[in-house]
Design an enzyme around this catalytic site. Structure first.
Site, short mmCIF file in Angstrom:
data_model
loop_
_atom_site.label_atom_id
_atom_site.label_comp_id
_atom_site.label_asym_id
_atom_site.label_seq_id
_atom_site.Cartn_x
_atom_site.Cartn_y
_atom_site.Cartn_z
N HIS A 1 2.69 6.31 14.34
CA HIS A 1 1.64 6.13 13.34
C HIS A 1 0.56 5.21 13.90
CE1 HIS A 1 4.04 2.49 12.95
NE2 HIS A 1 3.00 1.91 12.37
N TYR B 1 0.84 -1.21 0.00
CA TYR B 1 0.00 0.00 0.00
C TYR B 1 0.86 1.25 0.00
CZ TYR B 1 0.89 0.38 5.05
OH TYR B 1 1.49 0.49 6.29
N ASN C 1 9.96 -5.85 8.34
CA ASN C 1 10.75 -4.65 8.57
C ASN C 1 12.11 -5.08 9.11
OD1 ASN C 1 8.61 -3.07 7.82
ND2 ASN C 1 8.14 -2.32 9.87
N HIS D 1 1.78 4.35 17.73
CA HIS D 1 2.89 3.53 18.22
C HIS D 1 4.09 3.74 17.32
CE1 HIS D 1 0.66 0.91 15.38
NE2 HIS D 1 1.85 0.46 15.03
N TYR E 1 15.61 -3.71 10.51
CA TYR E 1 16.24 -2.51 11.06
C TYR E 1 17.71 -2.76 11.35
CZ TYR E 1 11.40 -1.15 12.27
OH TYR E 1 10.06 -0.86 12.25
N ARG F 1 17.53 -5.85 14.07
CA ARG F 1 16.24 -6.40 14.49
C ARG F 1 15.32 -6.49 13.28
NH1 ARG F 1 10.80 -3.77 16.02
NH2 ARG F 1 9.74 -5.46 17.09
#
Length: 354
Positions: free
Chosen positions: A181, A116, A170, A243, A172, A254
């Site tokens: 968000h 999206y 995700n 959050h 990191y 991570r």
């Protein structure tokens, strides 16, 4: 799915799969209560130093919408982490569709099942403007996510069978973050499920970000998240408060797998209205011969370096920093020159023009 949500929460609480309340998935999988930031607590990232009235009540509301569990053993975590490394390597070889991979400094996202628009990709900014991509714009969910992650959560009754149709990874690096968000309510059903790997971290609620330099205010609640921990957010925690992941909470690499379900009536972009691709992706060619193997077993023990996925952006940032440092090392002198000389040496005489 919205009307069935309260029943799912009851099932989560009553299930025998080890699902607990907020804060029961702290460091190393040990139970640890998530505590809201206490009044008057010093925080170098705090913007105001004044906690808003009713912060404790807000923290209690957040906790009521958070459930945690650790259904994966250490060996199972290692197997899943090896599969995440494979995703990174495949993306570096150009094996995925261009909209599957979204790169940013210190954070890469890999969309599977559904993708999206968000952030700078939005034609019109603001909440509610996010849109699903046309079907087929991102790669399907890899089989290993079904076999190793989703099936276990279904067995433990953490998610309903057949609920998940969107998976995002995700990845990191230390110092990476994701700003405050709310997962778009008009796009995604509730609950939102995430599974954390490689290292421990924290999920913070109610923070405000400021930039140049980046600063983050004190959270209403900071939830410890251990490696292998599953976090389920719904209700107030998912819909009524933001959050984020703060930079100071990513101390080592991570990765998190976010599992969601898109709403049946979620708005979807027309193929003719797709946003332009970033410059670093416009000349990228997909290699269809380099597709992911359906097997969850690894053919090699070598791990792909996640740093390679961020290498281009980090090098660009280092190059810019070097340019700034060069200017600072050669300040102008009173006569306007930038040559290096001792303090006692006379300025070089300017040659007259003829």
């Amino acid at each position: 799915m919205a009307t069935a949500f309260p029943d799912l929460r009851d099932k989560l609480r009553a299930g025998s799969g080890g699902v607990g309340s907020a804060g029961e998935c702290g460091e190393g999988g040990r139970k640890r209560r998530a505590e809201p930031a206490s009044e008057g607590e010093e925080d170098e990232d705090e913007e105001t130093g004044v906690e808003s009235p009713g912060a404790d009540e807000v923290a209690r509301k957040v906790q009521s919408g958070v459930l945690q569990a650790r259904p994966f053993t250490d060996s199972e975590c290692e197997r899943i982490e090896a599969c995440i490394d494979d995703v990174v390597a495949l993306a570096e070889r150009g094996a995925y569709k261009v909209r599957t991979v979204d790169r940013a400094p210190l954070r890469n996202k890999y969309f599977f099942g559904e993708g999206y628009t968000y952030g700078s990709q939005l034609v019109k900014r603001g909440p509610g403007q996010e849109r699903l991509y046309p079907r087929g714009e991102v790669d399907p969910i890899p089989q290993w996510i079904y076999d190793l992650v989703i099936r276990r959560l279904e067995e433990r009754r953490i998610v309903a069978k057949g609920f998940v149709n969107s998976a995002v990874i995700n990845d990191y690096l230390p110092g990476g973050c994701i700003v405050s968000h709310v997962d778009p309510i008009h796009i995604f059903d509730r609950p939102i499920v995430s599974v954390s790997f490689f290292s421990d971290s924290a999920l913070s609620f109610g923070c405000k970000f400021s930039f140049r330099p980046i600063r983050v205010s004190k959270p209403v609640l900071s939830l410890p998240i251990a490696q292998g921990c599953v976090t389920v957010i719904s209700g107030y925690a998912a819909d009524e408060i933001t959050h984020c992941i703060r930079p100071q909470d990513i101390k080592a690499r991570r990765a998190v797998i976010i599992l969601r379900r898109t709403r049946i009536n979620a708005p979807r972009l027309d193929p003719s209205c797709l946003p332009e691709l970033p410059d670093h992706l416009t000349n990228r060619v997909r290699r269809p011969d380099k597709r992911e193997s359906p097997s969850v077993r690894r053919s090699s023990h070598r791990k792909a370096s996640p740093y390679e996925a961020h290498r281009r952006r980090v090098l660009a940032m280092d190059e810019e920093a070097d340019k700034r440092a060069l200017v600072l090392r050669t300040p102008p002198y009173p006569d306007g020159t930038r040559e290096h000389r001792s303090d006692n040496s006379p300025p070089r005489s300017k040659r007259p023009r003829h």
